[in-house]
Write a protein that holds these residues in place. Structure first.
Motif, short mmCIF file in Angstrom:
data_model
loop_
_atom_site.label_atom_id
_atom_site.label_comp_id
_atom_site.label_asym_id
_atom_site.label_seq_id
_atom_site.Cartn_x
_atom_site.Cartn_y
_atom_site.Cartn_z
N GLY A 178 0.80 -1.34 -0.12
CA GLY A 178 -0.02 0.12 0.03
C GLY A 178 0.73 1.37 -0.09
O GLY A 178 2.08 1.09 -0.05
N ASP A 213 -4.64 1.17 -0.19
CA ASP A 213 -4.30 -0.06 -0.11
C ASP A 213 -3.55 -0.55 -1.41
O ASP A 213 -3.50 0.48 -2.23
CB ASP A 213 -5.46 -1.02 0.02
N ARG A 214 -3.10 -1.78 -1.64
CA ARG A 214 -2.11 -1.98 -2.97
C ARG A 214 -2.86 -2.11 -4.26
O ARG A 214 -2.28 -2.06 -5.14
CB ARG A 214 -1.55 -3.57 -2.74
#
Length: 537
Positions: A300, A317-318
């Motif tokens: 992230g 987030d990622r």
């Protein structure tokens, strides 16, 4: 647009501690040594400026031999290096001044060439509002051109103008009432700023420095210059101070270096206002190896939008989705330079601690540089905006953030700042706003910065039609795939219909009417024909 990159870590370390418990004799010795070396530094700087661009290694050696007679070989080496660095800094500042004058004259010529009253556009300012303003700006253009010609002549001849002690403090001598200083107070500050008491480190020597030596127990000793050797209180012409030092910050790293006899540079200086002496230790270390960009994006990202009075941060987030609520870290950049620096460090510290708590591995920031934007010739009467961008310490912020993040194990990813505020407000401000959460334009920009740092496009996909029949609500447009080149650019204006669908009875469908029906049956059985589904852009 420029590609995102992981900013390299710091290559140097500096720590400072106060010299507490100095006796009156210690202070007299420190003042005498600093004043003596300061005079030598002034003379050497004068010689270096006189050499200009004709300076070479032989003249450097001659300067060092002349200084050795009045100090020592090691003191002479520190003095000549300090002088050379100061001349080189003045040279770089002179080049920046020339570039600023060129940008100002270029903008003035452009605006003067436009008709009076012509409106500007997003890409550039328009003409001046009145003939009176046009005439005033033409006079200013002549003034800037004269300054530019003189600056270019100085650059070609290698002339620089340096004030040891600072030009601002020198100008304060003529405005003591405005500076709230008496003549005696100004004189104390002026002399203290022109003093010199610094020594470069030497690897392989005892405790990393032969001139200013600090033992692991904190005992400070100084190798006195030859004319002041009679003030020594220790063998070999050294003077030991009664005040020990304790480096609480990075003390273990400093102790490991001096124990291994690795180079450590020291500087002793006086803060006149409180009357305190300080010792600063600095050393170089290998550049911190930055992690790959993909590894920085794995856990992230925290996008940070830099503003004049606060940092707007948002966790992603990622996959690039915003998580939680936005965070703001305020600071005040008014007052003295020390106050501004303290405010900046405090805000960066709170930002890094929050980033560590949420568990990300990198922070995304804009690669800002307002060098070409600060000229008043471009923004004209927008004084508030000029003051805003001039007050943002972009260079100091980047250096502070990178060095402090390296100690926390966080990577800094720099991104292109183009369109982050505009696209963030357009695509993310409204979706992230609710009855319990107010999302500002700066918070939306932080999301845009974080997504660009992760390699995701900023602009969101458009909402699907209300029904599945595209001929009722229009066609749905989607965003380009991540691998498409130029996906972050502005959408070109394409005239005509926004689909590539083939009309009925045309193209490949002209000979096979069954291809236009979902069931595959012919139209003669009574089933209604339907055109093929359109292809979205």
């Amino acid at each position: 647009m420029a590609a995102s990159f992981v900013v390299p870590g710091p290559a140097g370390v500096a720590v400072r501690d106060r010299l507490k418990g100095l006796t009156a004799g210690d202070e007299e010795v420190l003042c005498a040594v600093s004043e003596h070396l300061g005079r030598l530094a002034s003379k050497d700087l004068q010689t270096r400026c006189a050499d200009a661009v004709d300076h070479d290694g032989d003249r450097w050696a001659a300067r060092k031999r002349a200084l050795t007679r009045h100090s020592s070989s090691r003191w002479a080496g520190s003095l000549t290096k300090y002088t050379h660095d100061q001349w080189a800094l003045s040279r770089r500042c002179q080049l920046a001044h020339i570039q600023g004058l060129e940008a100002g004259t270029r903008m003035l010529r452009h605006r003067l060439s436009l008709p009076v009253g012509e409106r500007g556009s997003k890409r550039g300012p328009g003409g001046y509002r009145s003939r009176r303003e046009w005439h005033a700006k033409s006079r200013r253009l002549a003034c800037l051109e004269a300054r530019l010609e003189a600056a270019r002549a100085d650059w070609k001849a290698g002339r620089v103008r340096v004030v040891r002690g600072g030009k601002r403090l020198l100008d304060a001598r003529h405005h003591l009432a405005e500076a709230q200083l008496t003549e005696w107070e100004w004189r104390q500050r002026w002399e203290a700023e022109r003093w010199f008491l610094a020594a470069d480190g030497e690897s392989g020597k005892r405790y990393g420095n032969e001139t200013i030596r600090v033992t692991p127990d904190g005992v400070v000793s100084i190798k006195l210059p030859t004319p002041l050797a009679h003030l020594a209180n220790a063998p070999h012409g050294r003077y030991i101070l009664a005040a020990p030092v304790r480096f609480r910050h990075r003390g273990e790293e400093w102790a490991n270096r001096i124990t291994a006899d690795r180079a450590v540079a020291y500087r002793i200086h006086l803060d006149v206002t409180p009357g305190r002496w300080y010792l600063t230790a600095s050393w170089q270390r290998p550049v911190v190896q930055t992690i790959p960009l993909e590894a920085a994006r794995a856990r992230g990202m925290v996008g940070v939008d830099t503003n004049a009075d606060h940092f707007a941060a948002y966790q992603l987030d990622r996959h690039g989705n915003p998580v939680g609520d936005p965070h703001r870290f305020y600071f005040d950049l008014s007052g003295t330079a020390e106050h501004r620096d303290a405010q900046l460090r405090h805000a960066v510290t709170r930002l890094l601690h929050w980033a560590k708590r949420v568990g990300v591995s990198a922070i995304g920031i804009e690669d800002l540089d307002f060098t070409a934007e600060k000229t008043r010739e471009k923004h004209g009467r927008r004084k508030q905006f000029r003051r805003l961008i001039s007050g943002m310490p972009t260079g100091r912020l980047k250096a502070r953030l990178v060095s402090m993040a390296a100690e926390q194990g966080l990577a800094i990813v720099a991104v292109d700042p183009a369109y982050t505020s505009r696209w963030g407000a357009q695509h993310w401000q409204k979706p992230l706003t609710s009855s319990k959460r107010k999302t500002t334009r700066h918070d939306a920009a932080a999301v845009a910065i974080g997504r660009r740092a992760q390699g995701h496009p900023i602009r969101r996909r458009t909402a699907p039609p209300r029904t599945h029949q595209s001929d009722e609500c229009g066609h749905r447009t989607v965003q380009a795939r991540p691998e498409v080149s130029g996906r972050e650019g502005t959408r070109p204006r394409i005239p005509g219909p926004r689909t590539r669908s083939v009309g009925a009875g045309c193209g490949a469908n002209a000979g096979d009417q069954n291809a236009q029906h979902r069931s595959g049956r012919s139209a003669e059985h009574g089933f209604r024909q339907q055109d093929s589904f359109p292809l979205s852009l």
